[in-house]
Design a protein around this motif. Sequence first.
Motif, mmCIF file in Angstrom:
data_model
loop_
_atom_site.group_PDB
_atom_site.id
_atom_site.type_symbol
_atom_site.label_atom_id
_atom_site.label_comp_id
_atom_site.label_asym_id
_atom_site.label_seq_id
_atom_site.Cartn_x
_atom_site.Cartn_y
_atom_site.Cartn_z
ATOM 1 N N MET A 138 -4.669 0.833 -3.291
ATOM 2 C CA MET A 138 -3.836 0.433 -4.697
ATOM 3 C C MET A 138 -4.870 0.870 -5.743
ATOM 4 O O MET A 138 -4.416 1.174 -6.853
ATOM 5 C CB MET A 138 -3.530 -1.064 -4.452
ATOM 6 N N THR A 139 -6.098 0.565 -5.541
ATOM 7 C CA THR A 139 -7.146 0.670 -6.557
ATOM 8 C C THR A 139 -7.034 2.323 -6.926
ATOM 9 O O THR A 139 -7.041 2.949 -7.880
ATOM 10 C CB THR A 139 -8.614 0.191 -6.269
ATOM 11 N N CYS A 157 -5.311 3.810 -10.252
ATOM 12 C CA CYS A 157 -6.564 4.529 -11.118
ATOM 13 C C CYS A 157 -5.989 6.002 -11.356
ATOM 14 O O CYS A 157 -6.014 6.335 -12.577
ATOM 15 C CB CYS A 157 -7.796 4.307 -10.627
ATOM 16 N N SER A 158 -5.681 6.738 -10.288
ATOM 17 C CA SER A 158 -5.140 8.008 -10.444
ATOM 18 C C SER A 158 -3.839 8.148 -11.254
ATOM 19 O O SER A 158 -3.767 9.139 -12.222
ATOM 20 C CB SER A 158 -4.737 8.735 -9.198
ATOM 21 N N ILE A 159 -2.833 7.049 -11.206
ATOM 22 C CA ILE A 159 -1.746 7.022 -11.919
ATOM 23 C C ILE A 159 -2.002 6.921 -13.194
ATOM 24 O O ILE A 159 -1.570 7.626 -14.227
ATOM 25 C CB ILE A 159 -0.765 5.978 -11.233
ATOM 26 N N ALA A 187 -5.839 -6.707 6.071
ATOM 27 C CA ALA A 187 -4.741 -7.425 5.099
ATOM 28 C C ALA A 187 -5.361 -7.821 3.532
ATOM 29 O O ALA A 187 -4.373 -8.066 2.857
ATOM 30 C CB ALA A 187 -4.215 -8.688 5.675
ATOM 31 N N PHE A 188 -6.505 -7.393 3.519
ATOM 32 C CA PHE A 188 -6.637 -7.399 1.817
ATOM 33 C C PHE A 188 -7.885 -6.394 1.307
ATOM 34 O O PHE A 188 -7.422 -5.623 0.376
ATOM 35 C CB PHE A 188 -7.583 -8.638 1.805
ATOM 36 N N VAL A 189 -8.856 -6.044 2.138
ATOM 37 C CA VAL A 189 -9.639 -4.982 1.857
ATOM 38 C C VAL A 189 -9.158 -3.750 1.667
ATOM 39 O O VAL A 189 -9.163 -2.874 0.644
ATOM 40 C CB VAL A 189 -11.002 -5.147 2.391
ATOM 41 N N LEU A 190 -8.504 -3.245 2.733
ATOM 42 C CA LEU A 190 -7.946 -1.914 3.044
ATOM 43 C C LEU A 190 -6.786 -1.761 1.938
ATOM 44 O O LEU A 190 -6.634 -0.641 1.320
ATOM 45 C CB LEU A 190 -7.223 -1.499 4.268
ATOM 46 N N PRO A 191 -5.521 -2.649 1.800
ATOM 47 C CA PRO A 191 -4.593 -2.650 0.465
ATOM 48 C C PRO A 191 -5.293 -2.414 -0.838
ATOM 49 O O PRO A 191 -4.880 -1.927 -1.641
ATOM 50 C CB PRO A 191 -3.812 -3.774 0.800
ATOM 51 N N SER A 209 0.964 -1.378 0.075
ATOM 52 C CA SER A 209 -0.253 0.121 -0.034
ATOM 53 C C SER A 209 0.800 1.252 -0.036
ATOM 54 O O SER A 209 0.559 2.233 -0.886
ATOM 55 C CB SER A 209 -0.934 0.102 1.365
ATOM 56 N N PHE A 210 1.784 1.334 0.672
ATOM 57 C CA PHE A 210 2.763 2.468 0.888
ATOM 58 C C PHE A 210 3.427 2.650 -0.478
ATOM 59 O O PHE A 210 3.746 3.806 -1.213
ATOM 60 C CB PHE A 210 3.972 2.289 1.884
#
Length: 374
Positions: free
Chosen positions: A236-237, A241-243, A228-232, A150-151
């Motif tokens: 990342m989404t 998506c912004s990138i 450990a899954f939904v938050l990351p 995530s970081f």
Amino acid sequence: MTAVSDNLNLLPTVLIWLVHFKFCLSDEIGENSTVDYSSIPSVDYDDFPTLCVKNHSFRLWFISIFYSIICILGLAGNLLVILTFFYFKRLKTMTDVYLLNLSFADLLFSLSLPFWAANSVVKWVLGLPLCKVIHAIYKVSLYSSMFLLSFISVDRYFVIAKAISAHRHRSQAVFISKVSSAITWVLALVFSMPEIIYTNINNNTCTPFSSTVDKFRISIQASQIAVAFVLPLLVMTFCYCSIVRTLCQARSFERNKAIKVILAVVIVFLVCQLPYNVVLFWATVFTANGGTEDCKYHNSLIYATDVTQVVAFMRCCLNPFVYAFIGVKFRHDLLKLMKRFGCMSQEMFFKYAYGNRRRSSAATETESTTTFSP
């Protein structure tokens, strides 16, 4: 005294006569009577619970083979990343610091896989302290890896989508990444503590829960799915998506390659983590509803957990290829490292390092940076 003695002498004779009379009476009854067996109630064996037999042969070959492959690839890939970082002192950006910490987390996890493989097929004989240590390594590496991924996406978001703001804090970037990495490890340990405390040896198996803490197990598994899954996945989404939106507005010839890299990162994350978390969610619901008496369904859920867990464990050997080896400069440093240690000849080094001489120096310099690397 004589009368009493005579009575005692007659006692054995009386007992023998009584026993003989009983046998004769039973024989006479047996000859002149019949037993009504229809009056005896029948036993319905369907009312008795059947033993659910687990197919341990599947776990024996499946987990042993795939855990060994993941362990070897994970150790090789992450050790190469760590050696390259320290040998060339490449900790110059936030992503470099995060990648180094990610490699350490995946390396620790790879070292624990042989113990998990043994725990799945044979009895645990290494004692409770080592059981807790192995489970702590697994959980801490899981949470830290997800937080670090995530970081990395957040860092790439600021570097690409918020380039002006990122350039303004460029001098403090490495320090911020080191502090945030330390916080990541602390948070990973905090989230892992409940399971570490309840880890025990039940039925000769190292397990994080016992049958007496099913409610606690449900809450822990639910929190693992969320943290450990939904938050990351959400982080990342949003970042990627912004990138991609920013890259689509640019006219650089590196745009398409950068978008492909980002898509590869997201696809690998989803393929590895989504199936296991879906099965883990269903297993949590299954436990919350009290389970089932259907042995076939129960075994199918165990098979699904084993298979998807192996796919999820592949992250420790795929992360070096997706996040580190995909960069041109990192690959170049890796080739130089292999050449200096005698693993590659001079001809092979020039072939793989400088084979594409037709590309312009400006393009090579642009690709060497981590600007478009996820």
